[in-house]
Scaffold this motif. Sequence first.
Motif, mmCIF file in Angstrom:
data_model
loop_
_atom_site.group_PDB
_atom_site.id
_atom_site.type_symbol
_atom_site.label_atom_id
_atom_site.label_comp_id
_atom_site.label_asym_id
_atom_site.label_seq_id
_atom_site.Cartn_x
_atom_site.Cartn_y
_atom_site.Cartn_z
ATOM 1 N N SER A 115 0.929 -1.383 -0.064
ATOM 2 C CA SER A 115 0.018 0.099 -0.143
ATOM 3 C C SER A 115 0.923 1.213 -0.015
ATOM 4 C CB SER A 115 -0.947 -0.071 1.106
ATOM 5 O OG SER A 115 -1.790 1.110 1.318
ATOM 6 N N ARG A 116 0.938 1.761 -1.186
ATOM 7 C CA ARG A 116 1.676 2.961 -1.387
ATOM 8 C C ARG A 116 1.166 4.051 -1.911
ATOM 9 N NH1 ARG A 116 7.372 1.959 -1.781
ATOM 10 N NH2 ARG A 116 7.541 4.401 -1.786
ATOM 11 N N ALA A 117 0.135 4.850 -1.125
ATOM 12 C CA ALA A 117 -0.523 5.880 -1.856
ATOM 13 C C ALA A 117 0.197 7.076 -2.322
ATOM 14 C CB ALA A 117 -1.517 6.610 -0.765
ATOM 15 N N ASP A 118 1.457 7.103 -1.989
ATOM 16 C CA ASP A 118 2.418 8.180 -2.368
ATOM 17 C C ASP A 118 2.796 8.127 -3.916
ATOM 18 O OD1 ASP A 118 3.892 5.999 -1.249
ATOM 19 O OD2 ASP A 118 5.437 7.339 -1.269
ATOM 20 N N ARG A 119 2.884 6.737 -4.314
ATOM 21 C CA ARG A 119 3.388 6.364 -5.699
ATOM 22 C C ARG A 119 2.175 6.448 -6.559
ATOM 23 N NH1 ARG A 119 7.921 2.085 -6.023
ATOM 24 N NH2 ARG A 119 7.647 3.026 -8.267
ATOM 25 N N THR A 120 2.301 6.954 -7.765
ATOM 26 C CA THR A 120 1.329 6.752 -8.982
ATOM 27 C C THR A 120 1.092 5.530 -9.583
ATOM 28 O OG1 THR A 120 2.586 7.986 -10.342
ATOM 29 C CG2 THR A 120 1.129 9.354 -8.892
ATOM 30 N N ASP A 121 2.281 4.701 -9.498
ATOM 31 C CA ASP A 121 2.174 3.390 -10.340
ATOM 32 C C ASP A 121 1.113 2.424 -9.737
ATOM 33 O OD1 ASP A 121 4.332 4.540 -10.863
ATOM 34 O OD2 ASP A 121 5.953 3.401 -10.066
ATOM 35 N N LEU A 122 0.487 1.825 -10.935
ATOM 36 C CA LEU A 122 -0.355 0.710 -10.441
ATOM 37 C C LEU A 122 0.654 -0.588 -9.841
ATOM 38 C CD1 LEU A 122 -2.430 0.551 -13.765
ATOM 39 C CD2 LEU A 122 -3.432 1.328 -11.481
ATOM 40 N N ALA A 123 1.577 -0.705 -10.562
ATOM 41 C CA ALA A 123 2.606 -1.635 -9.988
ATOM 42 C C ALA A 123 3.827 -1.381 -10.351
ATOM 43 C CB ALA A 123 2.231 -2.882 -10.561
ATOM 44 N N TRP A 124 4.887 -2.190 -9.939
ATOM 45 C CA TRP A 124 6.277 -2.183 -10.272
ATOM 46 C C TRP A 124 6.891 -3.434 -10.294
ATOM 47 C CZ3 TRP A 124 4.086 0.394 -6.183
ATOM 48 C CH2 TRP A 124 4.489 0.002 -5.108
ATOM 49 N N VAL A 125 8.068 -3.543 -10.908
ATOM 50 C CA VAL A 125 9.042 -4.555 -10.599
ATOM 51 C C VAL A 125 10.010 -4.405 -9.594
ATOM 52 C CG1 VAL A 125 10.568 -6.170 -11.758
ATOM 53 C CG2 VAL A 125 8.581 -5.411 -12.886
ATOM 54 N N ASP A 126 10.158 -5.154 -8.502
ATOM 55 C CA ASP A 126 11.156 -4.899 -7.474
ATOM 56 C C ASP A 126 12.178 -6.372 -7.585
ATOM 57 O OD1 ASP A 126 12.651 -4.250 -5.477
ATOM 58 O OD2 ASP A 126 11.193 -4.506 -3.990
ATOM 59 N N GLY A 127 13.115 -6.524 -8.172
ATOM 60 C CA GLY A 127 13.686 -7.658 -8.156
ATOM 61 C C GLY A 127 13.184 -9.004 -8.862
ATOM 62 N N ASN A 128 12.822 -9.664 -8.217
ATOM 63 C CA ASN A 128 12.034 -11.007 -8.650
ATOM 64 C C ASN A 128 10.475 -10.930 -8.607
ATOM 65 O OD1 ASN A 128 11.862 -13.305 -10.525
ATOM 66 N ND2 ASN A 128 12.147 -14.651 -8.420
ATOM 67 N N SER A 129 9.916 -9.829 -7.943
ATOM 68 C CA SER A 129 8.582 -9.636 -7.618
ATOM 69 C C SER A 129 7.868 -8.318 -8.280
ATOM 70 C CB SER A 129 8.479 -9.212 -6.286
ATOM 71 O OG SER A 129 9.020 -10.290 -5.312
ATOM 72 N N VAL A 130 6.888 -8.714 -8.824
ATOM 73 C CA VAL A 130 5.872 -7.422 -9.004
ATOM 74 C C VAL A 130 4.949 -6.994 -8.156
ATOM 75 C CG1 VAL A 130 4.067 -6.901 -10.855
ATOM 76 C CG2 VAL A 130 5.762 -8.685 -11.744
ATOM 77 N N VAL A 131 5.126 -5.854 -7.657
ATOM 78 C CA VAL A 131 4.458 -5.282 -6.495
ATOM 79 C C VAL A 131 3.203 -4.532 -7.134
ATOM 80 C CG1 VAL A 131 4.612 -3.927 -4.467
ATOM 81 C CG2 VAL A 131 6.784 -5.006 -5.379
ATOM 82 N N ILE A 132 2.147 -4.895 -6.513
ATOM 83 C CA ILE A 132 0.870 -4.309 -6.967
ATOM 84 C C ILE A 132 0.401 -3.290 -5.920
ATOM 85 C CG2 ILE A 132 -1.457 -4.741 -7.336
ATOM 86 C CD1 ILE A 132 -1.248 -7.358 -8.411
ATOM 87 N N ASN A 133 0.435 -2.047 -6.263
ATOM 88 C CA ASN A 133 -0.051 -0.817 -5.421
ATOM 89 C C ASN A 133 -1.377 -0.888 -5.046
ATOM 90 O OD1 ASN A 133 0.139 1.384 -3.909
ATOM 91 N ND2 ASN A 133 0.416 2.656 -5.626
ATOM 92 N N THR A 134 -1.634 -1.447 -3.740
ATOM 93 C CA THR A 134 -3.205 -1.476 -2.933
ATOM 94 C C THR A 134 -3.452 -0.208 -2.466
ATOM 95 O OG1 THR A 134 -2.324 -2.148 -0.936
ATOM 96 C CG2 THR A 134 -2.742 -4.075 -2.396
ATOM 97 N N GLY A 135 -2.417 0.944 -2.592
ATOM 98 C CA GLY A 135 -3.018 2.162 -2.059
ATOM 99 C C GLY A 135 -3.318 2.879 -3.344
ATOM 100 N N HIS A 136 -3.305 2.556 -4.669
ATOM 101 C CA HIS A 136 -3.714 3.377 -5.794
ATOM 102 C C HIS A 136 -5.318 3.559 -5.776
ATOM 103 C CE1 HIS A 136 -4.206 4.114 -9.924
ATOM 104 N NE2 HIS A 136 -3.050 4.638 -9.985
ATOM 105 N N PRO A 137 -5.970 4.533 -5.989
ATOM 106 C CA PRO A 137 -7.238 4.721 -5.905
ATOM 107 C C PRO A 137 -8.122 3.827 -6.946
ATOM 108 C CG PRO A 137 -6.194 6.784 -6.351
ATOM 109 C CD PRO A 137 -5.369 5.887 -6.531
ATOM 110 N N SER A 138 -7.471 3.226 -7.906
ATOM 111 C CA SER A 138 -8.183 2.100 -8.766
ATOM 112 C C SER A 138 -8.252 0.876 -8.357
ATOM 113 C CB SER A 138 -7.456 2.148 -10.108
ATOM 114 O OG SER A 138 -6.185 1.784 -10.105
#
Length: 92
Positions: A20-43
């Motif tokens: 949950s990263r409400a400060d980021r506008t990304d829907l998701a991002w790649v972090d190493g071997n993981s795809v992180v989905i932003n649960t803080g995104h409004p959508s």
Amino acid sequence: TRATPISRRARQGPRIAFDSRADRTDLAWVDGNSVVINTGHPSYRKANSNATARMIHSLFAIASAIQRFNTSEDTIDDLLFMDRMMAVWGEK
């Protein structure tokens, strides 16, 4: 009595994580071997009430993160349109 060895297999491939990263506008991002989905995104918050909508949103977010990861830095601004569009949709 001699113990029998335990077979442990490591899971291969990318992992899906949630953050949950409400400060980021990304829907998701790649972090190493993981795809992180932003649960803080409004959508994500808007789609979270329906299991089907949440699954479709997650697939869309994963695809956009992988596309952004595989794209050169010259065209990254073009890909941020999806994140901005989904943010506006989530706020309505």
